[in-house]
Design a protein around this motif. Structure first.
Motif, mmCIF file in Angstrom:
data_model
loop_
_atom_site.group_PDB
_atom_site.id
_atom_site.type_symbol
_atom_site.label_atom_id
_atom_site.label_comp_id
_atom_site.label_asym_id
_atom_site.label_seq_id
_atom_site.Cartn_x
_atom_site.Cartn_y
_atom_site.Cartn_z
ATOM 1 N N THR A 145 3.140 -6.151 -26.657
ATOM 2 C CA THR A 145 3.327 -5.168 -27.723
ATOM 3 C C THR A 145 4.041 -3.950 -27.141
ATOM 4 O O THR A 145 3.878 -3.632 -25.948
ATOM 5 C CB THR A 145 1.984 -4.729 -28.319
ATOM 6 O OG1 THR A 145 1.215 -4.067 -27.299
ATOM 7 C CG2 THR A 145 1.210 -5.924 -28.855
ATOM 8 N N PRO A 146 4.838 -3.230 -27.946
ATOM 9 C CA PRO A 146 5.565 -2.062 -27.431
ATOM 10 C C PRO A 146 4.652 -1.013 -26.799
ATOM 11 O O PRO A 146 5.002 -0.406 -25.795
ATOM 12 C CB PRO A 146 6.275 -1.519 -28.679
ATOM 13 C CG PRO A 146 6.464 -2.725 -29.549
ATOM 14 C CD PRO A 146 5.233 -3.553 -29.326
ATOM 15 N N SER A 147 3.471 -0.806 -27.379
ATOM 16 C CA SER A 147 2.562 0.206 -26.834
ATOM 17 C C SER A 147 2.077 -0.163 -25.434
ATOM 18 O O SER A 147 1.932 0.698 -24.561
ATOM 19 C CB SER A 147 1.369 0.408 -27.768
ATOM 20 O OG SER A 147 0.642 -0.799 -27.934
ATOM 21 N N LEU A 148 1.842 -1.447 -25.203
ATOM 22 C CA LEU A 148 1.421 -1.887 -23.873
ATOM 23 C C LEU A 148 2.584 -1.854 -22.890
ATOM 24 O O LEU A 148 2.416 -1.488 -21.713
ATOM 25 C CB LEU A 148 0.842 -3.297 -23.943
ATOM 26 C CG LEU A 148 -0.567 -3.435 -24.508
ATOM 27 C CD1 LEU A 148 -0.942 -4.899 -24.645
ATOM 28 C CD2 LEU A 148 -1.576 -2.720 -23.633
ATOM 29 N N ARG A 149 3.768 -2.217 -23.365
ATOM 30 C CA ARG A 149 4.940 -2.225 -22.491
ATOM 31 C C ARG A 149 5.240 -0.825 -21.951
ATOM 32 O O ARG A 149 5.706 -0.661 -20.817
ATOM 33 C CB ARG A 149 6.154 -2.765 -23.255
ATOM 34 C CG ARG A 149 7.319 -3.149 -22.364
ATOM 35 C CD ARG A 149 8.538 -3.495 -23.201
ATOM 36 N NE ARG A 149 8.367 -4.676 -24.013
ATOM 37 C CZ ARG A 149 8.580 -5.922 -23.595
ATOM 38 N NH1 ARG A 149 8.918 -6.135 -22.332
ATOM 39 N NH2 ARG A 149 8.459 -6.948 -24.413
ATOM 40 N N ASN A 150 4.967 0.188 -22.764
ATOM 41 C CA ASN A 150 5.279 1.568 -22.389
ATOM 42 C C ASN A 150 4.075 2.329 -21.844
ATOM 43 O O ASN A 150 4.133 3.552 -21.674
ATOM 44 C CB ASN A 150 5.848 2.312 -23.602
ATOM 45 C CG ASN A 150 7.143 1.690 -24.106
ATOM 46 O OD1 ASN A 150 8.009 1.320 -23.313
ATOM 47 N ND2 ASN A 150 7.284 1.559 -25.420
ATOM 48 N N LEU A 151 2.997 1.634 -21.563
ATOM 49 C CA LEU A 151 1.781 2.274 -21.083
ATOM 50 C C LEU A 151 1.992 2.848 -19.676
ATOM 51 O O LEU A 151 2.596 2.216 -18.822
ATOM 52 C CB LEU A 151 0.655 1.244 -21.059
ATOM 53 C CG LEU A 151 -0.797 1.738 -21.036
ATOM 54 C CD1 LEU A 151 -1.119 2.541 -22.289
ATOM 55 C CD2 LEU A 151 -1.746 0.545 -20.926
ATOM 56 N N THR A 152 1.486 4.067 -19.466
ATOM 57 C CA THR A 152 1.531 4.679 -18.135
ATOM 58 C C THR A 152 0.303 4.238 -17.353
ATOM 59 O O THR A 152 -0.830 4.438 -17.786
ATOM 60 C CB THR A 152 1.555 6.212 -18.232
ATOM 61 O OG1 THR A 152 2.716 6.618 -18.971
ATOM 62 C CG2 THR A 152 1.598 6.831 -16.842
ATOM 63 N N ILE A 153 0.535 3.635 -16.200
ATOM 64 C CA ILE A 153 -0.542 3.045 -15.409
ATOM 65 C C ILE A 153 -0.741 3.841 -14.124
ATOM 66 O O ILE A 153 0.229 4.213 -13.456
ATOM 67 C CB ILE A 153 -0.213 1.581 -15.067
ATOM 68 C CG1 ILE A 153 0.028 0.770 -16.348
ATOM 69 C CG2 ILE A 153 -1.324 0.944 -14.246
ATOM 70 C CD1 ILE A 153 -1.177 0.669 -17.246
ATOM 71 N N PRO A 154 -1.983 4.118 -13.740
ATOM 72 C CA PRO A 154 -2.235 4.813 -12.466
ATOM 73 C C PRO A 154 -1.712 4.010 -11.281
ATOM 74 O O PRO A 154 -1.509 2.804 -11.363
ATOM 75 C CB PRO A 154 -3.763 4.924 -12.417
ATOM 76 C CG PRO A 154 -4.213 4.746 -13.824
ATOM 77 C CD PRO A 154 -3.224 3.837 -14.476
ATOM 78 N N SER A 155 -1.495 4.686 -10.170
ATOM 79 C CA SER A 155 -0.982 4.030 -8.974
ATOM 80 C C SER A 155 -2.076 3.363 -8.149
ATOM 81 O O SER A 155 -1.812 2.797 -7.091
ATOM 82 C CB SER A 155 -0.246 5.042 -8.086
ATOM 83 O OG SER A 155 -1.103 6.119 -7.737
ATOM 84 N N THR A 156 -3.306 3.408 -8.633
ATOM 85 C CA THR A 156 -4.423 2.782 -7.930
ATOM 86 C C THR A 156 -4.343 1.258 -8.058
ATOM 87 O O THR A 156 -3.646 0.738 -8.940
ATOM 88 C CB THR A 156 -5.752 3.266 -8.507
ATOM 89 O OG1 THR A 156 -5.742 3.049 -9.935
ATOM 90 C CG2 THR A 156 -5.961 4.745 -8.227
ATOM 91 N N GLU A 208 0.811 -1.216 0.000
ATOM 92 C CA GLU A 208 0.000 0.000 0.000
ATOM 93 C C GLU A 208 0.837 1.255 0.000
ATOM 94 O O GLU A 208 0.386 2.315 -0.410
ATOM 95 C CB GLU A 208 -0.929 -0.009 1.224
ATOM 96 C CG GLU A 208 -1.960 -1.136 1.198
ATOM 97 C CD GLU A 208 -2.885 -1.094 2.402
ATOM 98 O OE1 GLU A 208 -2.705 -0.195 3.251
ATOM 99 O OE2 GLU A 208 -3.780 -1.952 2.489
ATOM 100 N N ASP A 209 2.108 1.154 0.451
ATOM 101 C CA ASP A 209 2.963 2.340 0.507
ATOM 102 C C ASP A 209 3.710 2.579 -0.792
ATOM 103 O O ASP A 209 4.556 3.474 -0.885
ATOM 104 C CB ASP A 209 3.964 2.216 1.664
ATOM 105 C CG ASP A 209 4.885 0.999 1.515
ATOM 106 O OD1 ASP A 209 4.762 0.266 0.512
ATOM 107 O OD2 ASP A 209 5.728 0.789 2.399
ATOM 108 N N GLY A 210 3.392 1.788 -1.817
ATOM 109 C CA GLY A 210 4.049 1.973 -3.107
ATOM 110 C C GLY A 210 5.454 1.424 -3.174
ATOM 111 O O GLY A 210 6.204 1.720 -4.108
ATOM 112 N N GLY A 211 5.857 0.605 -2.220
ATOM 113 C CA GLY A 211 7.204 0.048 -2.200
ATOM 114 C C GLY A 211 7.383 -1.078 -3.205
ATOM 115 O O GLY A 211 6.495 -1.405 -3.988
ATOM 116 N N PHE A 212 8.571 -1.697 -3.165
ATOM 117 C CA PHE A 212 8.888 -2.796 -4.073
ATOM 118 C C PHE A 212 8.448 -4.125 -3.450
ATOM 119 O O PHE A 212 8.610 -4.322 -2.250
ATOM 120 C CB PHE A 212 10.391 -2.829 -4.347
ATOM 121 C CG PHE A 212 10.820 -3.927 -5.283
ATOM 122 C CD1 PHE A 212 10.757 -3.748 -6.647
ATOM 123 C CD2 PHE A 212 11.249 -5.153 -4.793
ATOM 124 C CE1 PHE A 212 11.135 -4.762 -7.516
ATOM 125 C CE2 PHE A 212 11.625 -6.177 -5.645
ATOM 126 C CZ PHE A 212 11.567 -5.959 -7.010
#
Length: 351
Positions: A245-256, A140-144
């Motif tokens: 696909t390259p477009s999916l690999r580089n997709l920006t994903i929300p932190s939710t 939940e803290d966004g860690g690894f």
């Protein structure tokens, strides 16, 4: 007067309650289900999955402890599309890893090649259900790790049980919460020297069911094509690589949480599917053969049924070795080399 209940009556009531709960969760495990056409099976499973799009809660620490006492053979030996039963069939087994997922219908489209792999590897498949999940709850803290991504593929077959495979990046996860950041494979790199105790214990748990806990088999896919025709001389690759696909690999994903933004992944081609030979892997084009594409046919979504009841049967790597004995010695050398490393091992990405 206050009614009195004997211990025997209470026990019977509990057993009846557990049986009723078991029946409620088993929506597509009725008698005769496996003899239906593949399209009817997919319709049942997809319908059950769409009936409630609220994700299940992640298991707590006490529940996770059950993982280390479960019989892992059930993951390999249960022929069903719904979770195995335990405790004399009175309770549905909990999904303690890969608990929360997002799923959708898909299609495996074959690509002409000269590799001569057989069955589904050659014909592709039209009635497919796929599920993405994280092996453990993202912090939940966004860690690894942000995500420990996994892909489950279920090919529904007419008049016989489904074919299932799994692919992951690694057991230690990745920095991004994008499921498509890295290639996935049915062979995970083995644990390195100095891996965390939790991963070591998990490996030992799965090793109770197979001496190859980091490798899952795919040879059943070579034995039958999408029409149900058996193959006389089946031939399967050493392992598969699902390359985004390259477009999916580089997709920006929300932190939710990923169940909340499942729809961000577009419908269409999501993976190129490559067959890999039994040679030291460097992601060289000479080591791989493109044999197919995985097409997402509808938006991904969370599913209570997918999290609680949907089951993807595991295949022991020993089945692949039985088909190709040379895979055994090579895999042994591969695992030995990876286990000597002092940092986490990851397969290099193709694209």
């Amino acid at each position: 007067p206050t009614p009195s209940y004997s211990p025997s009556r209470i026990a019977v009531s509990l057993i009846v309650s557990m049986l009723l709960l078991s029946l409620v969760s088993a929506q597509c495990a009725f008698k005769g289900f496996q003899k239906q056409e593949a399209s009817a099976k997919l319709s049942c499973l997809a319908g059950a999955a769409a009936s409630n799009k609220k994700a299940l809660n992640w298991p707590n620490a006490l529940e996770l402890g059950e993982l280390f006492i479960e019989k892992m053979d059930r993951s390999f030996d249960t022929v069903s599309d719904e979770m195995p039963k335990q405790y004399l069939g009175l309770k549905t087994r909990k999904k303690l890893v890969h608990t929360v997922g997002i799923l959708a219908k898909a299609q495996w489209v074959p690509v002409a090649n000269s590799a001569n792999y057989t069955g589904i590897f050659s014909s592709g498949a039209d009635e497919v259900l796929i599920r993405f999940s994280s092996a453990a709850s993202p912090p939940e803290d966004g860690g690894f790790p942000s995500l420990i991504p996994a892909l489950s593929v279920k090919v529904l077959m007419g008049n016989s049980s489904s074919l299932n495979l799994f692919a992951m990046y690694s057991l230690d996860g990745q920095t991004s919460n994008n499921f498509f950041q890295h290639d996935l494979s049915n062979h995970m790199p083995d644990l390195w020297n100095g891996a965390p105790l939790s991963l070591t214990l998990l490996k030992k748990t799965f090793a109770k069911a197979s001496p190859w806990p980091s490798k899952l088999g795919i040879s059943p896919f070579s034995r039958v094509d999408k029409f149900g025709n058996g193959v006389v001389n089946p031939n399967s690759p050493y392992r598969l690589v699902f390359s985004p696909t390259p477009s999916l690999r580089n997709l920006t994903i929300p932190s939710t949480p990923y169940t909340q933004h499942a729809g961000i992944y577009p419908v269409g081609k999501i993976y190129d599917i490559y067959a890999v030979t039994a040679t030291p892997y460097t992601a060289s084009p000479s080591q791989v053969t493109k044999i197919g594409e995985l097409i997402l046919k509808e938006p991904l979504s969370a599913s209570r049924y997918g999290d609680k009841s949907l089951f993807f049967q595991h295949t022991r790597f020993e089945q692949d070795i039985a088909q190709h004995p040379a895979y055994g010695p090579f895999a042994k050398r591969e695992v030995a080399g990876q286990s000597k490393q002092t940092t986490a091992v990851h397969w290099p990405d193709l694209q």
